[in-house]
Design a protein around this motif. Structure first.
Motif, PDB file in Angstrom:
ATOM      1  N   UNK A 183      -1.027 -42.035 -54.505  1.00  0.00           N
ATOM      2  CA  UNK A 183      -1.623 -40.981 -55.331  1.00  0.00           C
ATOM      3  C   UNK A 183      -2.896 -40.451 -54.690  1.00  0.00           C
ATOM      4  N   UNK A 184      -3.733 -41.350 -54.189  1.00  0.00           N
ATOM      5  CA  UNK A 184      -4.981 -40.929 -53.542  1.00  0.00           C
ATOM      6  C   UNK A 184      -4.690 -40.164 -52.256  1.00  0.00           C
ATOM      7  N   UNK A 185      -3.667 -40.618 -51.507  1.00  0.00           N
ATOM      8  CA  UNK A 185      -3.299 -39.914 -50.276  1.00  0.00           C
ATOM      9  C   UNK A 185      -2.817 -38.506 -50.563  1.00  0.00           C
ATOM     10  N   UNK A 186      -2.010 -38.353 -51.603  1.00  0.00           N
ATOM     11  CA  UNK A 186      -1.517 -37.028 -51.963  1.00  0.00           C
ATOM     12  C   UNK A 186      -2.660 -36.121 -52.408  1.00  0.00           C
ATOM     13  N   UNK A 190       5.266 -44.955 -55.876  1.00  0.00           N
ATOM     14  CA  UNK A 190       4.395 -44.794 -57.044  1.00  0.00           C
ATOM     15  C   UNK A 190       3.277 -45.830 -57.025  1.00  0.00           C
ATOM     16  N   UNK A 191       2.327 -45.643 -56.129  1.00  0.00           N
ATOM     17  CA  UNK A 191       1.222 -46.585 -55.988  1.00  0.00           C
ATOM     18  C   UNK A 191      -0.100 -45.829 -56.014  1.00  0.00           C
ATOM     19  N   UNK A 193       0.649 -40.417 -46.130  1.00  0.00           N
ATOM     20  CA  UNK A 193       1.113 -40.639 -47.505  1.00  0.00           C
ATOM     21  C   UNK A 193       2.045 -41.845 -47.611  1.00  0.00           C
ATOM     22  N   UNK A 194       2.434 -42.412 -46.469  1.00  0.00           N
ATOM     23  CA  UNK A 194       3.263 -43.612 -46.520  1.00  0.00           C
ATOM     24  C   UNK A 194       4.382 -43.683 -45.514  1.00  0.00           C
TER      25      UNK A 194
END
Length: 482
Positions: free
Chosen positions: A382-385, A377-378, A356-357
């Motif tokens: 969002x896709x990873x979450x 907030x990228x 997720x980062x």
């Protein structure tokens, strides 16, 4: 089982325990009610954390034995290729994640995380890994104490000395790394010091040593301490003694009590726990409380929570990668067991956070993990979450040494339930709030079920489609935000 209406905390109570915790679950809600409400719970968490039993969180440290090895032992094991420092630091991150899932002292845990990010020593590094676990333990002891005391302990800690090159700094060649970052990142802030201040700061800190690559023992070497008059902003000392330890402590206490430090700490706290652009008036009030109370942290947090700015900030922060992982495990009620192999859930959750980062305290730069939302907030985040939520909603990965709840936890065995009521039950369970109309509509789109459709254990939703419902709830702003 689904939460009964009477069991839900009020919105204001949920806001407080969510912002200073890692997600509301049944145990946390029960602790809040037993304390007499969120405010009473918060006061106990601040002033008497040791009175809150936390065996479930404390016992997991033994899952990773290397966390309690001595620095010299850790180094020898790396040299002998028994186990690398990077592997020990992965264990440290895993321990923190599991501890956050299990803890009943979330305020202490949250503030430990906050200070570890501000007074940052990254978990990567072939030298400071030897002392990194002890550094985290040191911050945890001071996380709800006084900043001036914590600053002394962290600045002179072997992990910090090694990371910022002060472990071998001498009067003949003072290294400026720690002297500079102490001023810019840990106290006064950028723009509030000069190059002459950096030089004096570095000279004050000479003498503190770590026996690198050999015993890894920490010591103070008087022959290496620079003597002579030093001045940093309003701090001035003739510095005539070879033993500069008292000078160091006096200097660090001066910095901790400086108005610029008060402002910086207040602003960071308000950014983390209120919103990304905290009002200047709130920051000034918090800084004043900090200085009035001799750098004590608890009164500042009390003032922050009592502010109208905090009360109106619900839902205005975004969970960072580690917080998302921890909150997801807590929301789904996943039982995390002791790892028995490499891809056990307690180990794999570190890879989930990295996906997720960022995993805990892996930020590579000295400025530490950001507390602003913009970093996370990228679209990729969002896709990873969403990918992580989907995988866990179905219980597909990770699976080893984990126990997921089944759809039977929400769908009655005998009596069918309307879909909209089922969504409400799931929202109450996962988010500790009622389902909004938009949430029901989203769940309907995700699953293909109609609002009043009857769901039983023969229904396709129960038999194979339930992950779609759980993921829809986890992907909502109510879960990703806090």
């Amino acid at each position: 089982m689904a939460k009964d209406r009477a069991e839900l905390l009020s919105p204001s109570q949920r806001h407080l325990v969510t912002r200073f915790g890692y997600g509301v679950d049944a145990t946390l809600a029960q602790d809040v009610r037993r304390a007499g409400g969120a405010q009473a719970w918060f006061e106990r968490q601040l002033t008497r954390p040791g009175a809150v039993p936390d065996r479930g969180a404390e016992q997991v440290r033994g899952w990773w034995p290397d966390l309690d090895r001595e620095p010299a032992d850790l180094w020898q094991r790396q040299v002998q290729e028994v186990r690398g420092g990077w592997q020990v630091m992965e264990d440290y991150g895993r321990w923190l994640l599991v501890r956050r899932i299990r803890t009943r002292r979330p305020v202490l845990e949250k503030m430990t995380e906050f200070w570890e990010a501000m007074l940052h020593v990254p978990v990567s590094g072939d030298a400071h890994f030897t002392w990194r676990v002890d550094y985290g333990d040191t911050i945890r002891r001071h996380a709800l104490g006084r900043f001036d005391q914590m600053l002394v302990e962290t600045t002179t800690h072997p992990a910090m000395l090694i990371f910022l090159s002060a472990a071998t700094s001498t009067k003949r060649a003072p290294n400026e790394n720690l002297g500079r970052e102490l001023l810019e990142l840990h106290t006064l802030g950028a723009g509030n010091y000069t190059e002459d201040d950096v030089k004096a700061s570095s000279r004050i800190l000479t003498g503190w040593h770590v026996d690198l690559w050999k015993t890894w023992a920490a010591s103070y070497v008087e022959d290496d301490h620079w003597t002579g008059t030093v001045q940093v902003r309003g701090f001035r000392d003739k510095n005539r003694k070879a033993d500069g330890r008292r000078l160091t402590r006096d200097y660090l206490r001066y910095l901790a009590h400086h108005p610029d430090t008060a402002h910086r700490i207040a602003e960071r706290l308000a950014t983390k726990f209120v919103r990304d652009d905290p009002p200047a008036s709130l920051v000034r009030r918090l800084a004043k409380v900090y200085l009035t109370n001799d750098t004590a942290i608890v009164p500042v947090l009390q003032a922050l929570v009592a502010s109208k700015e905090f009360r109106s900030s619900a839902g205005k922060k975004l969970r960072d990668p580690s917080e998302d992982v921890v909150a997801t495990y807590r929301a789904l009620g996943v039982d995390v067991g002791r790892p028995s192999e490499n891809d056990s859930g307690a180990n794999a959750m570190l890879w989930q956070a990295s996906g997720l980062g960022l995993s805990p305290h892996a930020w590579p730069r000295p400025d530490g993990t950001p507390v602003t939302d913009a970093v996370w907030a990228s679209p990729s985040r969002a896709l990873g979450s969403m990918s992580m939520h989907w995988s866990m909603a179905g219980g597909w990965w990770p699976t080893t040494d984990l126990r997921y709840r089944k759809p039977a936890a929400w769908v009655p065995a005998k009596k069918p339930v309307r879909f909209e009521d089922l969504v409400d039950d799931v929202c109450r369970d996962l988010l500790h709030r009622r389902a909004t109309r938009s949430m029901v509509e989203t769940a309907s789109l995700a699953t293909g079920c109609r609002r009043r459709e009857k769901i039983d254990r023969e229904h396709d939703l129960y038999r194979w489609g339930f992950p779609r419902l759980l993921a829809a709830v986890l992907d909502s702003p109510d879960h990703l935000g806090c």
